[in-house]
Design a protein around this motif. Sequence first.
Motif, PDB file in Angstrom:
ATOM      1  N   ILE A 351      14.383  -0.659   1.491  1.00 53.96           N
ATOM      2  CA  ILE A 351      14.505   0.657   2.109  1.00 53.96           C
ATOM      3  C   ILE A 351      13.397   1.599   1.643  1.00 53.96           C
ATOM      4  O   ILE A 351      12.919   2.434   2.408  1.00 53.96           O
ATOM      5  N   GLY A 352      12.979   1.473   0.396  1.00 50.12           N
ATOM      6  CA  GLY A 352      11.967   2.388  -0.114  1.00 50.12           C
ATOM      7  C   GLY A 352      11.132   1.781  -1.219  1.00 50.12           C
ATOM      8  O   GLY A 352      11.484   0.744  -1.795  1.00 50.12           O
ATOM      9  N   LEU A 353       9.997   2.424  -1.519  1.00 46.49           N
ATOM     10  CA  LEU A 353       9.129   2.075  -2.637  1.00 46.49           C
ATOM     11  C   LEU A 353       8.901   3.351  -3.441  1.00 46.49           C
ATOM     12  O   LEU A 353       8.551   4.391  -2.868  1.00 46.49           O
ATOM     13  N   VAL A 354       9.100   3.288  -4.747  1.00 48.91           N
ATOM     14  CA  VAL A 354       8.995   4.488  -5.574  1.00 48.91           C
ATOM     15  C   VAL A 354       7.609   5.094  -5.419  1.00 48.91           C
ATOM     16  O   VAL A 354       6.591   4.429  -5.621  1.00 48.91           O
ATOM     17  N   LEU A 368      10.623   8.405  -2.443  1.00 51.74           N
ATOM     18  CA  LEU A 368      10.145   7.047  -2.201  1.00 51.74           C
ATOM     19  C   LEU A 368       9.546   6.938  -0.806  1.00 51.74           C
ATOM     20  O   LEU A 368       9.879   7.712   0.091  1.00 51.74           O
ATOM     21  N   SER A 369       8.653   5.985  -0.625  1.00 52.50           N
ATOM     22  CA  SER A 369       8.122   5.701   0.706  1.00 52.50           C
ATOM     23  C   SER A 369       9.247   5.184   1.591  1.00 52.50           C
ATOM     24  O   SER A 369      10.041   4.335   1.173  1.00 52.50           O
ATOM     25  N   ASN A 370       9.319   5.673   2.795  1.00 47.32           N
ATOM     26  CA  ASN A 370      10.357   5.289   3.736  1.00 47.32           C
ATOM     27  C   ASN A 370       9.950   4.005   4.463  1.00 47.32           C
ATOM     28  O   ASN A 370       9.283   4.032   5.492  1.00 47.32           O
ATOM     29  N   VAL A 371      10.341   2.874   3.898  1.00 47.43           N
ATOM     30  CA  VAL A 371       9.938   1.579   4.451  1.00 47.43           C
ATOM     31  C   VAL A 371      10.503   1.380   5.844  1.00 47.43           C
ATOM     32  O   VAL A 371       9.864   0.782   6.715  1.00 47.43           O
ATOM     33  N   SER A 372      11.703   1.909   6.087  1.00 47.02           N
ATOM     34  CA  SER A 372      12.305   1.767   7.415  1.00 47.02           C
ATOM     35  C   SER A 372      11.427   2.425   8.468  1.00 47.02           C
ATOM     36  O   SER A 372      11.196   1.858   9.539  1.00 47.02           O
TER      37      SER A 372
END
Length: 383
Positions: A351-354, A368-372
């Motif tokens: 879901i995210g990357l710090v 966090l980066s919004n991977v979705s």
Amino acid sequence: MTPSTTTSASIRTTPSTTKLKPVDSLIFDSDGPSLSLPEAVSFKPIPPNESEHDPALLLELSNLLLSHSIVDTFDTSNNNALEIEPVSTSESNKEGSSETATTRPADIIDVHSQCGIRRNHVTSRIYFQDEDDDVPKEAVFGMTEYGEFPWTVAVYQLIRNGTFVYHCGGALLNKKVVVTAAHCVSNNRLHPSRYVVHAGDWDRRHQQERLPHQERTVSRIVVHPNYYSGALFNDVALLFFDEPFNDTMANVGPVCLPGEGNVSSYSNCLVTGWGGSPKLNRAQSIQQFSKLALLDQAYCEARLRDQPSLGKKFKLHESFVCADVDATVDLCQGSGGSPLVCEKNGHYHLIGLVSWGIGCGDGIPAVLSNVSALSEWIRAKDS
């Protein structure tokens, strides 16, 4: 603990007029550990019967015993036990032959056709129970079990003295691609060989674990085309390798990518990696986990506007997602690029990357980066 709500189904697009600058109060999680030495602590004897157990210490001792034991084997409910076969006596007795450990066929598993498989977390997880509690408490942060989150990787960077040091976390998408935060690698995107990635690692201090970690040199770095280093918008990068990881081993496996948009159907979210915590704000030797709840975008933006370094006009970009933290559970130094995953139908999705945060243990939401929201680009580059 600040109140939290589930992330809304859609991410609102809002124009950004605030530029994030690396000020003193803004901590980028990929910063190296402090070199200052702690002050000496005077010895104070603890009176009998007045000491309290240290859950983190007990959990570390338990995991060390589980990961280094070669006599007994795991008996986990999902049958993904990590076993190792003793050195063959006949081979070791041969003149001039070297003693080598061979893995049993049980180590070569066929579960990686499915992504996001968590291992060995049911029967060997330690629970703590106070005398006045009816139900044992499961830890919300601490050390992972050996091989529990097989997609979690460590990114190392080459420094001036010619050695590689731990730099960031990341997640394995498939045997030839790792995803991490762009701010971890963007400065050397034209020099990918300055990074190596370890998959299947747990204790970074040695290589004496049941199954060895796998090291690969990065051959190509692809940073999101709309990455903006000033405010860390679209903070995502892909690392490619000429030599693929061996994802048939039980301690290495891919994470699932989510679909775009609604993440409200996901649950049981946590971050894994070697980042620090409020108790010890520096990169850790043993892989850690932190259970965190996702925050509503508007609520997170309002919380961040209260910070003097951001101000009342701060706009939370659509490429970010927030997680709730407090004085004991937070994402601190060394957490950059570490994956936040959430469970759905028995599989864990990225879901995210710090990306960034303010302070450590101050209760200010982690960003966090919004991977979705960025999953379409990731899939296009990953294919």
